[in-house]
Design a protein around this motif. Structure first.
Motif, short mmCIF file in Angstrom:
data_model
loop_
_atom_site.label_atom_id
_atom_site.label_comp_id
_atom_site.label_asym_id
_atom_site.label_seq_id
_atom_site.Cartn_x
_atom_site.Cartn_y
_atom_site.Cartn_z
N PRO A 1 19.49 23.50 -8.91
CA PRO A 1 18.71 22.27 -9.08
C PRO A 1 19.35 21.13 -8.30
CG PRO A 1 19.13 23.31 -11.21
CD PRO A 1 19.94 24.05 -10.17
N PHE A 2 18.59 20.11 -8.08
CA PHE A 2 19.08 18.95 -7.34
C PHE A 2 20.22 18.27 -8.09
CE2 PHE A 2 14.63 19.49 -6.10
CZ PHE A 2 14.80 19.65 -4.73
N ASP A 3 21.07 17.58 -7.35
CA ASP A 3 22.22 16.90 -7.95
C ASP A 3 21.84 15.55 -8.56
OD1 ASP A 3 23.96 18.94 -7.07
OD2 ASP A 3 24.08 18.00 -5.10
N GLN A 4 20.90 14.84 -7.93
CA GLN A 4 20.50 13.52 -8.39
C GLN A 4 19.02 13.31 -8.10
OE1 GLN A 4 23.37 11.36 -5.95
NE2 GLN A 4 24.40 10.71 -7.82
N HIS A 5 18.47 12.24 -8.70
CA HIS A 5 17.06 11.91 -8.50
C HIS A 5 16.93 10.41 -8.28
CE1 HIS A 5 12.73 11.81 -9.18
NE2 HIS A 5 12.97 10.73 -9.88
N VAL A 6 16.14 10.01 -7.26
CA VAL A 6 15.83 8.61 -7.01
C VAL A 6 14.32 8.49 -6.88
CG1 VAL A 6 16.16 6.60 -5.54
CG2 VAL A 6 17.98 8.31 -5.71
N THR A 7 13.72 7.59 -7.64
CA THR A 7 12.31 7.23 -7.49
C THR A 7 12.27 5.87 -6.82
OG1 THR A 7 11.66 8.46 -9.46
CG2 THR A 7 10.16 6.72 -8.71
N PHE A 8 11.47 5.74 -5.76
CA PHE A 8 11.36 4.46 -5.06
C PHE A 8 10.01 3.82 -5.37
CE2 PHE A 8 14.66 6.48 -2.55
CZ PHE A 8 15.56 5.43 -2.38
N LEU A 9 10.05 2.53 -5.73
CA LEU A 9 8.86 1.73 -5.94
C LEU A 9 8.84 0.65 -4.86
CD1 LEU A 9 9.16 1.16 -9.80
CD2 LEU A 9 7.95 2.98 -8.59
N TYR A 10 7.64 0.19 -4.51
CA TYR A 10 7.50 -0.78 -3.43
C TYR A 10 6.74 -2.00 -3.92
CZ TYR A 10 9.24 3.05 -0.72
OH TYR A 10 10.05 4.06 -0.26
N ALA A 11 7.22 -3.18 -3.53
CA ALA A 11 6.60 -4.44 -3.93
C ALA A 11 6.54 -5.36 -2.72
CB ALA A 11 7.41 -5.10 -5.04
N GLU A 12 5.38 -6.01 -2.53
CA GLU A 12 5.26 -6.95 -1.40
C GLU A 12 6.29 -8.08 -1.53
OE1 GLU A 12 1.22 -7.67 0.43
OE2 GLU A 12 0.66 -7.01 -1.59
N ASP A 13 6.51 -8.55 -2.75
CA ASP A 13 7.54 -9.55 -3.02
C ASP A 13 8.50 -8.91 -4.02
OD1 ASP A 13 9.13 -11.71 -3.56
OD2 ASP A 13 7.57 -12.88 -4.56
#
Length: 135
Positions: A4-16
């Motif tokens: 299994p993967f070692d770590q997890h990152v979820t990316f969110l995007y915001a104009e500001d």
């Protein structure tokens, strides 16, 4: 077989992204793991395994509906769902509803939105087959 993967990152995007950065740091209290200038990555759980990145968007959001293809609901798992609800209300956040039990999923949860409009959830699993942290 690959492990299994070692770590997890979820990316969110915001104009500001600045209001979102203040929200994740100040209201949710997530520790800043890395500041990359236009993107900040927060530790979302102890142990350095789960992270949430909030980055400057390159364009506007296509849909406010998180349950369409390309949408997302970010769920934070915590035993004290009711305490999180009270903490967020005290900080001026307006959850959709009070914490409630779902018979279908056997969870207690509530939903709210971050400053960029992402749907967030605080949830407690009410089932013995969910792995405990560290399992």
């Amino acid at each position: 077989m690959t492990a299994p993967f070692d770590q997890h990152v979820t990316f969110l995007y915001a104009e500001d992204p600045e209001p979102s950065w203040r929200f994740y740091e100040g209201v949710l209290g997530l520790p800043l793991a890395q500041d990359q200038g236009s993107c900040r990555i927060y530790a979302a759980a102890p142990g350095g395994r789960a992270f949430l990145g909030v980055c400057r968007a390159r364009g506007p959001r296509v849909s406010d509906n998180p349950r369409v293809q390309g949408g997302a609901v970010i769920t934070f798992v915590a035993q004290d769902v009711e305490g999180w609800h009270a903490r967020l209300v005290a900080a001026g956040v307006t959850p959709d509803k009070a914490p409630a039990y779902s018979e279908t999923y056997r969870v207690t949860s509530f939903f709210f939105r971050d400053p960029a409009g992402y749907t967030l959830e605080v949830q407690r699993f009410e089932r013995p087959d969910w792995p405990a942290p560290g399992d």
